[in-house]
Design a protein around this motif. Structure first.
Motif, mmCIF file in Angstrom:
data_model
loop_
_atom_site.group_PDB
_atom_site.id
_atom_site.type_symbol
_atom_site.label_atom_id
_atom_site.label_comp_id
_atom_site.label_asym_id
_atom_site.label_seq_id
_atom_site.Cartn_x
_atom_site.Cartn_y
_atom_site.Cartn_z
ATOM 1 N N PHE A 48 0.827 -1.210 0.000
ATOM 2 C CA PHE A 48 0.000 0.000 0.000
ATOM 3 C C PHE A 48 0.859 1.256 0.000
ATOM 4 O O PHE A 48 2.004 1.251 0.456
ATOM 5 C CB PHE A 48 -0.910 0.021 1.229
ATOM 6 N N ASP A 70 -14.446 -0.678 -0.548
ATOM 7 C CA ASP A 70 -13.453 -0.284 -1.546
ATOM 8 C C ASP A 70 -13.045 -1.490 -2.384
ATOM 9 O O ASP A 70 -12.336 -2.396 -1.913
ATOM 10 C CB ASP A 70 -12.223 0.331 -0.866
ATOM 11 N N ALA A 71 -13.501 -1.513 -3.664
ATOM 12 C CA ALA A 71 -13.256 -2.661 -4.542
ATOM 13 C C ALA A 71 -11.778 -2.872 -4.830
ATOM 14 O O ALA A 71 -11.351 -4.005 -5.144
ATOM 15 C CB ALA A 71 -14.023 -2.467 -5.859
ATOM 16 N N ARG A 72 -10.968 -1.814 -4.714
ATOM 17 C CA ARG A 72 -9.540 -1.947 -4.995
ATOM 18 C C ARG A 72 -8.842 -2.903 -4.028
ATOM 19 O O ARG A 72 -7.779 -3.448 -4.325
ATOM 20 C CB ARG A 72 -8.865 -0.571 -4.927
ATOM 21 N N TYR A 73 -9.447 -3.045 -2.839
ATOM 22 C CA TYR A 73 -8.807 -3.870 -1.813
ATOM 23 C C TYR A 73 -9.695 -5.024 -1.380
ATOM 24 O O TYR A 73 -9.618 -5.509 -0.251
ATOM 25 C CB TYR A 73 -8.438 -2.995 -0.608
ATOM 26 N N GLN A 75 -9.471 -8.020 -2.169
ATOM 27 C CA GLN A 75 -8.740 -9.259 -1.901
ATOM 28 C C GLN A 75 -8.200 -9.338 -0.479
ATOM 29 O O GLN A 75 -7.757 -10.407 -0.040
ATOM 30 C CB GLN A 75 -7.579 -9.420 -2.897
ATOM 31 N N MET A 103 -12.434 6.635 0.771
ATOM 32 C CA MET A 103 -12.041 6.032 -0.501
ATOM 33 C C MET A 103 -11.597 7.078 -1.524
ATOM 34 O O MET A 103 -10.889 6.761 -2.469
ATOM 35 C CB MET A 103 -13.202 5.208 -1.068
ATOM 36 N N GLU A 104 -12.018 8.345 -1.330
ATOM 37 C CA GLU A 104 -11.726 9.393 -2.309
ATOM 38 C C GLU A 104 -10.406 10.104 -2.039
ATOM 39 O O GLU A 104 -9.945 10.896 -2.866
ATOM 40 C CB GLU A 104 -12.860 10.429 -2.311
ATOM 41 N N SER A 107 -4.788 7.021 -1.750
ATOM 42 C CA SER A 107 -4.943 5.621 -2.151
ATOM 43 C C SER A 107 -6.166 4.981 -1.513
ATOM 44 O O SER A 107 -6.520 3.854 -1.845
ATOM 45 C CB SER A 107 -3.687 4.834 -1.762
#
Length: 561
Positions: A48, A70-73, A75, A103-104, A107
């Motif tokens: 990160f 947050d779809a980026r994380y 996993q 989220m905005e 990162s």
């Protein structure tokens, strides 16, 4: 003591605003945010990227927080552990999914320092996370900082960044990052949030109010201090002028946290709590037994001053003064302490007496320099009212602070402004001299008839009295003073007196006598209307009048239309 017995005052570990410079806690309302430009660092934290303006706090960061949506994380799972390289070597970080992550921003990932941030502390409490102190009360790094322990945070910051750079963990630096830094408005010290054992007032804690005359809060009902403060204004018990400040008041109450009331300073009401080993006693008087030691902290100034409206009238005894003068009619104060003082008085009076402390609040603005800037020693723009009084008189100084001072709005003040009202004071003396010089010694006007034109002029002055009275009643002191100022200068002096001179220079007769009576009556009305704003000059002039209804102007009857 009563609030403690009601369960509203408690002692506990909470994150507070700590001033390392003055070595004391600071209330939220006493924080002043100062805009500064500092480097903003982006660090590689395992997989990160995190950002901070304060790398010296990051030694205790072993939790990485991200929003659960947050779809980026996606996993990464809550509680998952990740091994990574950090400031002083390898650490194991834990993933925390919490909606506090924005989220905005950047990162969308942040690490937390629970012992030195309000937001981080709340996240740690929600998830039962470890809380480790990184910085002590003097701003010195603790052993958790490893090789940097014992260094002041200001000195250590550059060295910490240098070490992270050598490890390849600095990804970017924004050298011109503009942000607001929390400082103590009293001493200018930069605030360092710390977890400390302090005394607090629980504003959301329910209690039963025994007696209440506050609309919307019934006697014997369960309520909270927040509800009590809101109902006092919302239901019309207290009216705030200007009305726009009511919205600000409600917003403050809605976002109010428990109030930290203990202070580590020399002066103040000492907290009435004593300790003996593990025992604790709270009372008005000290325990009689030996071995008890009183708490060394004192109460927040605003806690003590919040008691003012009723404690000065003999409370807790049911005195005649308390019954007669509480609640009071009007509180006048600056808008900058609506939270410090006004709200605290409403809170205290509501809890202890079951009443609002006052029915009206009139908020004035702040006095700034002629350019609208805050007065400060560094700018050299301070106007000392005592200096203005010596040079131009108290009345000129007073009038310069009233005319144009709309409720709740700041006032621009310059020496030229004060000097201008000195000229008005001189004008008032000159008007009086002219009126008196055009009267005969021993003249009485009770039997002198006014002409139709002069009757209309006196009626005009009395109509002005109605305008001034209405403005005063509506707390528009600025408009009241401005109206009588312009009438005396522009109408009475420039027109009425000038137009009367030809008649006054002529032979004695009914028309001349009418003019003399008319000028005298308008002068008397003008002095009365000006007296609240210029008490010294008007009283001095009043003493020179040959005919007056009272020896003192201040007790003379107010003019009516």
């Amino acid at each position: 003591v009563r609030m403690y017995n009601a369960g509203l005052i408690y002692r506990g570990f909470r994150i507070v605003n700590w001033d390392p410079k003055l070595q004391t806690t600071v209330s939220d309302d006493e924080i002043e945010y100062v805009e500064k430009t500092d480097p903003f660092y982006y660090f590689q934290y395992g997989p990160f990227v995190i950002g901070t303006v304060r790398p010296e706090t990051k030694f205790g960061d072993k939790y990485v927080v991200m929003h659960p949506d947050d779809a980026r994380y996606a996993q990464y799972s809550h509680g998952q552990q990740i091994d990574l390289e950090w400031i002083n070597g390898p650490i194991t970080a834990t993933v925390i999914k919490d909606e506090a992550a924005d989220m905005e921003t950047g990162s969308g990932v942040m690490t937390i320092t629970p012992s030195h941030s309000n937001i981080d502390f709340e996240i740690a409490k929600r998830h039962n996370l470890d809380i480790e102190q990184v910085i002590d009360e003097r701003g010195i790094l603790l052993p958790i900082a490893g090789e940097f322990a014992g260094q002041h945070i200001k000195k250590a910051r550059a060295a910490i960044v240098e070490k992270l750079t050598s490890k390849g963990l600095v990804t970017k630096v924004d050298e011109k990052y503009v942000h607001n830094v929390a400082t103590n408005s009293r001493g200018g010290g930069i605030i360092e949030p710390q977890i400390k054992k302090q005394w607090f007032v629980g504003v959301d804690k329910e209690f039963v109010i025994e007696k209440s005359s506050i609309a919307g809060i019934a006697s014997g009902s369960a309520t909270t201090l927040k509800k009590l403060m809101k109902a006092s204004v919302e239901n019309g018990g207290v009216k705030i002028n200007p009305e726009r400040f009511e919205k600000i008041y409600y917003h403050w109450i809605d976002n109010l946290r428990d109030w930290n009331i203990s202070r580590q300073i020399w002066f103040g009401h000492r907290i009435p709590v004593w300790y003996k080993g593990e025992e604790m006693y709270c009372g008005v008087e000290a325990p009689r037994e030996e071995g008890w030691e009183q708490d060394s902290d004192v109460l927040d100034t605003w806690f003590s001053s919040g008691l003012w409206t009723f404690s000065t009238l003999g409370w807790p005894d049911a005195t005649d003064d308390l019954k007669t003068y509480h609640p009071t009619a009007v509180l006048e104060t600056g808008y900058d302490i609506i939270f410090f003082w006004v709200a605290r008085m409403i809170l205290m009076s509501g809890f202890h007496v079951g009443e609002v402390p006052f029915k009206q609040v009139y908020l004035h603005g702040l006095v700034r320099d002629g350019q609208g800037r805050k007065m400060s020693k560094s700018l050299g723009n301070i106007i000392d009212p005592l200096d203005m009084i010596k040079k131009y008189g108290a009345d000129a100084t007073r009038l310069s602070l009233v005319v144009g001072a709309q409720p709740g709005n700041d006032l621009k003040l310059s020496e030229d402004r004060v000097r201008g009202y000195k000229h008005f004071a001189n004008k008032l003396w000159n008007i009086t001299r002219f009126v008196l010089e055009n009267q005969h010694e021993g003249d009485t006007f009770s039997n002198i008839a006014l002409t139709e034109a002069d009757t209309a002029l006196v009626a005009e002055a009395r109509e002005l009295a109605k305008t001034v009275s209405d403005n005063i009643d509506n707390f528009r002191l600025d408009l009241a003073a401005d109206a009588v100022y312009h009438y005396v200068w522009d109408r009475f002096a420039a027109q009425i007196i000038e137009e009367s001179k030809a008649v006054l220079k002529g032979a004695d007769g009914p028309e001349k006598a009418s003019k003399q009576r008319m000028l005298s009556e308008i002068l008397i009305i003008s002095l009365k209307l000006l007296h609240p704003f210029m008490p010294f000059v008007t009283e001095a002039i009043w003493q020179q009048l040959p005919q007056k209804e009272n020896d003192l102007l201040m007790v003379a009857k107010w003019p009516s239309a």
